[in-house]
Design an enzyme around this catalytic site. Structure first.
Site, short mmCIF file in Angstrom:
data_model
loop_
_atom_site.label_atom_id
_atom_site.label_comp_id
_atom_site.label_asym_id
_atom_site.label_seq_id
_atom_site.Cartn_x
_atom_site.Cartn_y
_atom_site.Cartn_z
N SER A 23 0.83 -1.20 0.00
CA SER A 23 0.00 0.00 0.00
C SER A 23 0.86 1.26 0.00
O SER A 23 2.00 1.24 0.46
CB SER A 23 -0.89 0.01 1.25
OG SER A 23 -1.85 -1.01 1.19
N PRO A 24 0.31 2.36 -0.50
CA PRO A 24 1.04 3.63 -0.46
C PRO A 24 1.36 4.03 0.98
O PRO A 24 0.47 3.97 1.85
CB PRO A 24 0.05 4.62 -1.09
CG PRO A 24 -0.91 3.78 -1.86
CD PRO A 24 -1.02 2.50 -1.11
N CYS A 26 3.20 7.26 2.93
CA CYS A 26 3.85 8.56 2.83
C CYS A 26 5.19 8.56 3.56
O CYS A 26 5.28 8.12 4.71
CB CYS A 26 2.94 9.65 3.41
SG CYS A 26 1.52 10.02 2.37
N TYR A 182 -8.93 13.13 2.64
CA TYR A 182 -8.33 14.07 1.70
C TYR A 182 -9.41 14.62 0.77
O TYR A 182 -10.59 14.33 0.95
CB TYR A 182 -7.16 13.42 0.98
CG TYR A 182 -6.05 13.04 1.95
CD1 TYR A 182 -5.48 14.02 2.78
CD2 TYR A 182 -5.63 11.73 2.11
CE1 TYR A 182 -4.50 13.69 3.71
CE2 TYR A 182 -4.65 11.39 3.04
CZ TYR A 182 -4.09 12.38 3.83
OH TYR A 182 -3.13 12.07 4.78
N ARG A 228 -9.04 4.33 -4.09
CA ARG A 228 -8.97 3.98 -2.67
C ARG A 228 -10.06 4.74 -1.95
O ARG A 228 -10.22 5.95 -2.16
CB ARG A 228 -7.61 4.31 -2.06
CG ARG A 228 -7.49 3.72 -0.65
CD ARG A 228 -6.08 3.79 -0.12
NE ARG A 228 -5.92 2.87 1.01
CZ ARG A 228 -4.81 2.74 1.71
NH1 ARG A 228 -3.75 3.46 1.42
NH2 ARG A 228 -4.74 1.88 2.71
#
Length: 287
Positions: A23-24, A26, A182, A228
């Site tokens: 998964s992404p 940060c 977001y 997502r």
């Protein structure tokens, strides 16, 4: 290794050697949105480790779309060129390279978590965040500027431009970040979206921006495009699993290749009932 986990999986025309997806995550370690040796090691080591798909962290489609000044981005040629060797190395290890395109909305212009994660004032290198409505994330967060129709159109264009750069870099999968509080999630949730125009109010209106971004990126991208989502805000009166299931149908009709199901992130008032596998029932409902 007879487990399904180690069997191949096809997402549209892209084949994964197994079902392990990174998964992404940060890293808050870029400068002016440009990835560097840190990102090469972080992502490359996961490819060496044998994962089938590596998804690059939330990659901002514009400078004001970054969570922090340390986020990577895809809005200029310097960033594009810096990503190419990283993508090349991931693919050389037999993994598929994916990228998550994102806009932080009202959660933008913040310090990295280990620096407190607080908002950065404009006079200290920060910027005024954008959002569907003038509703701050928390009591100590800056009040964002409500987006005009022109801002909405610009963000759609920014996602498209970033998707084109992703193609030029050799990425094979695009994930659109519509989760974790977001910008796109802010439009979806009635807690953060108090608009009275065609982008607020009803479910269809709140989902309109999400669909516009997905459709526009699909026009540009010849590779699988997924999304997502946060299945629930974990706050009464907020976005919930029934809405997520409805969104899934709408996104599937518009060509989404997959949904990456998570939850939370929109409100500091969230009460997450965490535990082993606690997100799995959300994914099961969506499936």
């Amino acid at each position: 290794m007879s487990s399904t986990l180690f069997s191949s999986l096809k997402i549209r025309e892209v084949s994964l050697k197994n079902r392990i997806v990174v998964s992404p995550m940060c890293q808050y370690s870029a400068e002016d949105g440009v990835p560097n040796s840190w990102h090469m090691v972080h992502l490359g080591s996961r490819a060496v480790g044998g994962a089938g798909l590596i998804i690059v962290e939330a990659t901002a489609v514009s400078p004001e779309g970054r969570i922090s000044p340390g986020d990577v981005g895809l809005w200029n040629d310097k960033q594009t060129e810096a990503f190419k060797p990283i993508v090349g190395f991931i693919k050389s290890q037999g993994a598929v390279a994916g990228v998550q395109l994102a806009h932080a909305g009202r959660k933008a212009s913040c310090e990295a978590p280990w620096r407190g994660g607080h908002g950065i004032p404009a006079n200290q290198g920060g910027w005024t965040p954008l959002a569907p409505s003038a509703v701050p994330f928390g009591d100590r967060s800056p009040t964002p500027r409500p987006m005009e129709k022109e801002d909405v159109e610009q963000v759609v264009q920014d996602f498209c431009a970033a998707a084109q750069r992703a193609l030029n870099e050799g990425f094979e999968v695009i994930e659109l970040h519509f989760a974790h509080g977001y910008l796109m999630h802010q439009f979806l949730s009635p807690l953060s979206n108090q608009r009275t125009d065609e982008y607020g109010g009803s479910f269809d209106n709140r989902a309109r921006f999400v669909y516009e971004v997905l459709e526009a990126v699909k026009q540009v991208a010849s590779i699988p495009v997924g999304i997502r989502v946060s299945a629930t805000d974990w706050v009464e009166g907020g976005w919930d699993i029934s809405m997520t299931m409805e969104l899934a149908k709408g996104c599937e009709k518009r060509g989404a290749a997959f949904m990456h199901v998570s939850s939370g992130g929109l409100s500091p008032k969230q009460v997450i009932q965490a535990g082993p596998g606690f997100q799995v029932p959300f994914a099961e409902s969506v499936k």
